[in-house]
Design an enzyme around this catalytic site. Structure first.
Site: not given
Length: 190
Positions: A42, A127
């Site tokens: 995620h 990220h």
């Protein structure tokens, strides 16, 4: 509850990343890293930590407003990098990063307004963590391999409030479990 706001990649994009990670695991020294799996993939927008149960309804309502005020946007996984001298290896993003950062800022502001204690504000760095290490590891070969990786582009149309359950078994390598406790449609999304 231990909570964070996130953008979750769709299943087909996660499969593309899984194929890439399988190749990374073949590189020398890959066993020195703790690889994350699909359930943990995620883009964290704002990490809230342990949130008092009394604050969750207000936080959830504020995230609903954040989602409503943010238009759907295009995103793809692209390239990679590291934090902390190889302590975290991650896949990056390309696309409408300005809207992704706006969504992150709004998700953090929603928590502050709901009374969730937030640490110092940091500029958002998109990220998706694919591996971690307790000690410094030279991950340059993995980052170089990720440079050529790009997933298909998708439309981000929801904001997820995710609960993380930390490992309790004491078994080495056990991963946290993640549970989306709320999904909020973005602006003009379906």
């Amino acid at each position: 509850m231990r909570l964070f706001a996130a953008v979750l990649p769709p299943e087909d994009v996660a499969r593309e990343l899984a194929t890439e990670v399988a190749e990374l695991k073949k590189l020398p020294g890959a066993d020195a890293l703790r690889w994350t799996g699909r359930p943990g993939w995620h883009f964290t927008l704002a990490f809230y930590g342990e949130v008092d149960d009394d604050l969750v309804p207000d936080l959830s309502a504020r995230l609903e407003r954040v989602a409503h005020r943010t238009a759907p946007f295009r995103l793809a996984l692209r390239g990679g990098g590291q934090f902390g001298h190889g302590r975290a290896l991650w896949a990056g993003a390309e696309g409408d990063l300005a809207t992704l950062r706006l969504l992150a800022d709004r998700s953090e502001a929603a928590a502050r307004k709901a009374g969730v204690p937030m640490g110092e504000h940091r500029r958002y760095k998109p990220h998706l963590t694919v591996a971690r290490s307790r000690s410094a590891v030279d991950v340059r070969p993995y980052v170089a391999a990720l440079d050529a990786f790009t997933s298909r582009t998708w439309t981000v149309d929801e904001l997820a409030l995710v609960r993380s359950h930390l490992p309790t078994s004491g078994v080495a390598g056990e991963q946290p479990r993640y549970e989306a406790v709320a999904r909020r449609q973005l602006g003009g999304a379906g």
